[in-house]
Design a protein around this motif. Structure first.
Motif, PDB file in Angstrom:
ATOM      1  N   VAL A   1       1.255  -1.229   0.010  1.00 14.12           N
ATOM      2  CA  VAL A   1       0.100  -0.115   0.034  1.00 14.12           C
ATOM      3  C   VAL A   1       0.571   1.294  -0.388  1.00 14.12           C
ATOM      4  N   ARG A   2       1.974   1.064   0.647  1.00 15.33           N
ATOM      5  CA  ARG A   2       2.741   2.512   0.687  1.00 15.33           C
ATOM      6  C   ARG A   2       3.816   2.323  -0.232  1.00 15.33           C
ATOM      7  N   ARG A   3       3.875   1.731  -1.305  1.00 15.49           N
ATOM      8  CA  ARG A   3       4.730   1.722  -2.281  1.00 15.49           C
ATOM      9  C   ARG A   3       5.923   1.748  -1.956  1.00 15.49           C
ATOM     10  N   MET A   4       6.656   0.463  -0.712  1.00 17.00           N
ATOM     11  CA  MET A   4       7.675   0.738  -0.119  1.00 17.00           C
ATOM     12  C   MET A   4       9.049   0.473  -1.139  1.00 17.00           C
ATOM     13  N   PRO A   5       9.566   1.579  -1.314  1.00 19.55           N
ATOM     14  CA  PRO A   5      11.114   1.328  -2.564  1.00 19.55           C
ATOM     15  C   PRO A   5      11.706  -0.235  -1.695  1.00 19.55           C
ATOM     16  N   ARG A   6      12.138  -1.010  -3.091  1.00 18.11           N
ATOM     17  CA  ARG A   6      12.782  -1.943  -2.433  1.00 18.11           C
ATOM     18  C   ARG A   6      13.791  -3.529  -2.027  1.00 18.11           C
ATOM     19  N   ARG A   7      14.493  -1.697  -1.743  1.00 17.67           N
ATOM     20  CA  ARG A   7      15.292  -1.658  -0.664  1.00 17.67           C
ATOM     21  C   ARG A   7      15.149  -2.156   0.930  1.00 17.67           C
ATOM     22  N   ASN A   8      13.907  -1.488   1.294  1.00 20.48           N
ATOM     23  CA  ASN A   8      13.475  -1.449   2.156  1.00 20.48           C
ATOM     24  C   ASN A   8      12.661  -2.621   2.318  1.00 20.48           C
ATOM     25  N   THR A   9      11.572  -3.157   1.119  1.00 21.52           N
ATOM     26  CA  THR A   9      11.072  -3.901   1.619  1.00 21.52           C
ATOM     27  C   THR A   9      12.091  -4.937   1.516  1.00 21.52           C
ATOM     28  N   LEU A  10      13.406  -5.287   0.677  1.00 17.85           N
ATOM     29  CA  LEU A  10      14.026  -6.518   0.993  1.00 17.85           C
ATOM     30  C   LEU A  10      14.867  -6.444   2.095  1.00 17.85           C
ATOM     31  N   ALA A  11      15.315  -5.286   3.198  1.00 16.68           N
ATOM     32  CA  ALA A  11      15.872  -5.263   4.337  1.00 16.68           C
ATOM     33  C   ALA A  11      14.520  -6.135   5.396  1.00 16.68           C
ATOM     34  N   LEU A  12      12.961  -5.862   4.737  1.00 17.05           N
ATOM     35  CA  LEU A  12      11.647  -6.368   6.407  1.00 17.05           C
ATOM     36  C   LEU A  12      11.986  -7.586   5.955  1.00 17.05           C
ATOM     37  N   ILE A  13      12.494  -8.202   4.564  1.00 15.05           N
ATOM     38  CA  ILE A  13      11.699 -10.000   4.643  1.00 15.05           C
ATOM     39  C   ILE A  13      13.339 -10.313   5.102  1.00 15.05           C
ATOM     40  N   ALA A  14      14.268 -10.053   5.016  1.00 15.01           N
ATOM     41  CA  ALA A  14      15.475 -10.001   5.628  1.00 15.01           C
ATOM     42  C   ALA A  14      15.614 -10.473   7.107  1.00 15.01           C
ATOM     43  N   VAL A  15      14.454  -9.245   7.853  1.00 12.08           N
ATOM     44  CA  VAL A  15      14.884  -9.370   9.290  1.00 12.08           C
ATOM     45  C   VAL A  15      13.341 -10.260   9.582  1.00 12.08           C
ATOM     46  N   VAL A  16      12.569 -10.509   9.018  1.00 12.68           N
ATOM     47  CA  VAL A  16      11.748 -11.549   9.043  1.00 12.68           C
ATOM     48  C   VAL A  16      11.918 -12.928   8.881  1.00 12.68           C
ATOM     49  N   ALA A  17      12.685 -13.245   7.472  1.00  6.85           N
ATOM     50  CA  ALA A  17      13.205 -14.362   8.110  1.00  6.85           C
ATOM     51  C   ALA A  17      14.646 -14.810   8.472  1.00  6.85           C
ATOM     52  N   ALA A  18      15.364 -13.403   9.094  1.00  3.78           N
ATOM     53  CA  ALA A  18      16.048 -14.021  10.449  1.00  3.78           C
ATOM     54  C   ALA A  18      15.390 -14.596  11.992  1.00  3.78           C
ATOM     55  N   LEU A  19      14.408 -13.857  12.198  1.00  2.00           N
ATOM     56  CA  LEU A  19      13.509 -13.634  13.401  1.00  2.00           C
ATOM     57  C   LEU A  19      13.215 -15.423  12.886  1.00  2.00           C
ATOM     58  N   ALA A  20      12.473 -15.758  11.590  1.00  2.00           N
ATOM     59  CA  ALA A  20      11.914 -17.341  11.118  1.00  2.00           C
ATOM     60  C   ALA A  20      12.707 -18.047  12.012  1.00  2.00           C
ATOM     61  N   VAL A  21      13.878 -18.043  10.541  1.00  2.00           N
ATOM     62  CA  VAL A  21      15.315 -19.257  11.006  1.00  2.00           C
ATOM     63  C   VAL A  21      15.841 -19.453  12.193  1.00  2.00           C
ATOM     64  N   ALA A  22      15.718 -18.486  12.833  1.00  2.00           N
ATOM     65  CA  ALA A  22      16.147 -18.776  14.107  1.00  2.00           C
ATOM     66  C   ALA A  22      15.801 -19.772  15.212  1.00  2.00           C
ATOM     67  N   VAL A  23      14.421 -18.609  15.580  1.00  2.00           N
ATOM     68  CA  VAL A  23      13.418 -19.194  16.588  1.00  2.00           C
ATOM     69  C   VAL A  23      13.315 -20.675  16.161  1.00  2.00           C
ATOM     70  N   ASN A  24      13.134 -21.446  15.173  1.00  2.00           N
ATOM     71  CA  ASN A  24      13.156 -22.417  14.533  1.00  2.00           C
ATOM     72  C   ASN A  24      14.038 -22.911  14.540  1.00  2.00           C
ATOM     73  N   LEU A  25      15.293 -22.456  14.252  1.00  2.00           N
ATOM     74  CA  LEU A  25      16.779 -23.383  14.579  1.00  2.00           C
ATOM     75  C   LEU A  25      17.091 -24.158  16.551  1.00  2.00           C
ATOM     76  N   PHE A  26      16.541 -23.286  16.949  1.00  2.00           N
ATOM     77  CA  PHE A  26      16.753 -23.531  18.586  1.00  2.00           C
ATOM     78  C   PHE A  26      16.233 -24.568  18.529  1.00  2.00           C
ATOM     79  N   PRO A  27      17.462 -25.154  19.592  1.00  2.00           N
ATOM     80  CA  PRO A  27      16.949 -26.501  20.160  1.00  2.00           C
ATOM     81  C   PRO A  27      16.369 -26.426  21.275  1.00  2.00           C
ATOM     82  N   PHE A  28      15.008 -26.123  21.246  1.00  2.00           N
ATOM     83  CA  PHE A  28      14.606 -25.430  22.817  1.00  2.00           C
ATOM     84  C   PHE A  28      14.299 -27.199  23.234  1.00  2.00           C
TER      85      PHE A  28
END
Lengths: 113, 456
Positions: B153-180
């Motif tokens: 909706v905000r027509r966010m620039p690609r660079r920012n979008t990629l940065a956000l995707i990277a943050v979400v991916a990092a969080l998702a990968v980290a919490v799912n790789l943690f051997p709880f």
């Protein structure tokens, strides 16, 4: 001389603050004072004063209050605050420095001419 | 020209400057006062009413330039105008976009739920046992969708979008790789609580269209969060009534179908409502805009009274004996709600007004909250001294310290504001700046605390 638009924009804040140092005032009177001081050199669209005053209010440089005048008109009066005075002093130093810098060059140019 | 015509002309001019919504009623009063004085002066100088009006209006400046200048100064008003001034066609497109993302969230949560169904699990959702990762990752199925919605909706620039995707991916990968540790231990519980908050900050980054540093945009996001909560609560209320009635109606003819309906409709509805509520905040701004200040005006005094009484009560009785983990959670929740109310109240306060009675009430609430927070902290330090650190204690201790610093700063700035030494904008900056501290802390709890405590 007609002062350039950008220069007017740069002058606006110290000008308004300096006028308010003379005493609490309201929009129309401030503009009258500006015209009086600049003797027509400074062209200013009247309406633009108000967003500026609101910005100064938001920054805490002035305080605003609605009051009824003697003739019964309701006016929003602006009063300068301590931070406004400090801001003005700061701007004054900057303008003095700018004036010095340019003045040094201009006196040389005047002698050369 | 007669007086009536002049009045009509002034009325039309006033309506014109109000139209863009960047100029509000009192500003229009101020400008109109200016116009009238100018007309009087010009008329005294010998001009006819008509001429005087024309010259006075011209001197004030073109209506468009004037309102644009007001919009620049009062960007919060402009922000309100963004959604409403759109033409119909793009309004329909925005509805379609919203429905698309809402459907995506609804589907994602169902896919995850079906995948997570395991007969032998300690944790359950709606009577069905689900794998622990489902609860831990719950935020990941919904909030990135909302962030994606805003990015589009905000027509966010690609660079920012990629940065956000990277943050979400990092969080998702980290919490799912943690051997709880098996059985949903405390570190996994902490992640389950803090991950959605971390993701909400990602939503915030998308909401402000990548302008992370702008204090004004951060304030917009705080406002959005408050209004989103109101809309979500309203939708949840309506949804509860709908599901309740469905269950009552279906029970006589198909008692077995009831459970199916609930397990399918409830998660999807709750997930989709996240997006719908966000869209409503944007699209129907003026509705909640009138409601929100009223709500904060009602509840801030009530909470102030309640906090004051609680603070006195616990100061006298002492917190040590009765203190356990549940009570700690309740206290933290209370402090968070109060802070939310205060921050939201600050965001909704009329900037052009000075400090008032409401700020005094806020100060009382904040002072009482500080007393409570100090009591909690003292008791927690005693516990830590006695039993040592655990993941839960670290998380709670950190949260309370962060809240304490924020509350003390808030109290100080409200006092400065009340004595007229500091403009309200300082208080706003303090809160918007503090968002970074909260975001950092939440990220720390999600990513650093579990490894330190061996994923227990």
């Amino acid at each position: 001389v007609n002062i350039d638009k950008d220069l007017v924009a740069a002058m606006a804040t110290p000008l308004v603050l300096a006028i308010l140092v003379e005493g609490t005032s309201y929009g129309y009177a401030i503009l009258k004072r500006v015209r009086e001081l600049s003797a027509g050199d400074l062209e200013w669209t009247d309406g633009m004063l108000y967003p500026l005053l609101h910005r100064l209010e938001r920054m805490g440089h002035v305080r605003a209050e609605w009051q009824a005048s003697a003739e019964g008109r309701r006016r929003k009066y602006y009063q300068i605050t301590d931070t406004g005075r400090a801001q003005l002093a700061d701007q004054r130093r900057q303008w003095a420095a700018a004036n010095r810098t340019l003045g040094g060059l201009w006196s040389v140019a005047a002698e050369g001419a | 020209m007669s007086v009536d015509t002049l009045e009509t002309q002034i009325g039309q001019w006033r309506a014109a400057i109000l139209r863009g919504r960047a100029v509000d009623g009192t500003d229009a009063d101020e400008l109109e006062g200016h116009l009238r004085e100018q007309i009087t002066d010009l008329a005294t100088a010998g001009l006819s009413g008509d001429e005087a009006f024309l010259i006075a209006v011209k001197r004030l400046g073109e209506v468009d330039t004037l309102t644009a200048e007001f919009a620049r100064e009062h960007s919060d008003r402009l922000w309100k105008q963004l959604a409403t001034s759109r033409p119909d066609e793009s309004g329909r497109r925005s509805l379609a976009t919203m429905l698309g993302f809402a459907a995506l969230a609804a589907v994602l949560i169902q896919v995850a739920r079906v995948l997570a169904l395991t007969p032998d699990s300690a944790v359950g959702l709606l009577a069905d046992p689900v794998a622990p990762w489902f609860l831990r990752d719950l935020g990941l199925f919904v909030l990135p969708v909302l962030a994606g919605y805003f990015a589009v909706v905000r027509r966010m620039p690609r660079r920012n979008t990629l940065a956000l995707i990277a943050v979400v991916a990092a969080l998702a990968v980290a919490v799912n790789l943690f051997p709880f540790a098996p059985g949903f231990g405390s570190t996994e519980g902490l992640v389950a609580i803090h991950l959605p908050v971390a993701l909400w900050f990602v939503v915030g980054a998308a909401y402000v269209g990548g302008e992370l540093r702008s204090s004004a945009r951060r304030m917009d996001f705080i406002r959005f969060t408050g209004e989103w909560l109101i809309y979500y609560a309203l939708i949840a209320l309506g949804g509860a009534v709908l599901i309740g009635l469905t269950v009552l109606v279906l029970t006589p003819i198909a008692p077995d179908a009831v459970e199916e309906v609930v397990t399918w409709v409830l998660p999807s509805g709750a997930a989709a409502a996240v997006v719908v509520a966000a869209w409503l905040v944007e699209a129907k701004k003026s509705v909640v805009e009138n409601l929100a200040p009223v709500l904060t005006a009602i509840f801030t005094p009530l909470f102030a009274v309640m906090l004051f009484a609680v603070a006195i009560g616990y100061s006298i009785a002492g917190i040590g004996h009765t203190f356990d983990r549940d009570l700690l959670t309740v206290f933290d929740l209370l402090l968070l709600v109060v802070l939310g109310l205060i921050v939201y109240g600050i965001s909704a306060r009329d900037r052009s007004r000075g400090a008032g009675a409401m700020d005094v009430i806020r100060l009382v609430a904040v002072a009482a909250a500080i007393v409570l927070d100090v009591l909690v902290l003292v008791s927690m330090f005693a516990r830590v001294g006695e039993f040592g650190f655990t993941a839960n204690r670290v998380a709670a201790l950190g949260l309370n310290l962060i809240l304490l610093v924020n509350l003390v700063g808030t109290a100080w700035l409200i006092v400065r504001m009340l004595v007229g030494r500091e403009p309200a904008v300082r208080l706003e900056r303090w809160q918007t700046g503090y968002l970074s501290v909260f975001a950092g802390w939440v990220a720390l709890v999600v990513l650093v605390v579990p490894p330190i405590f061996g994923f227990a």
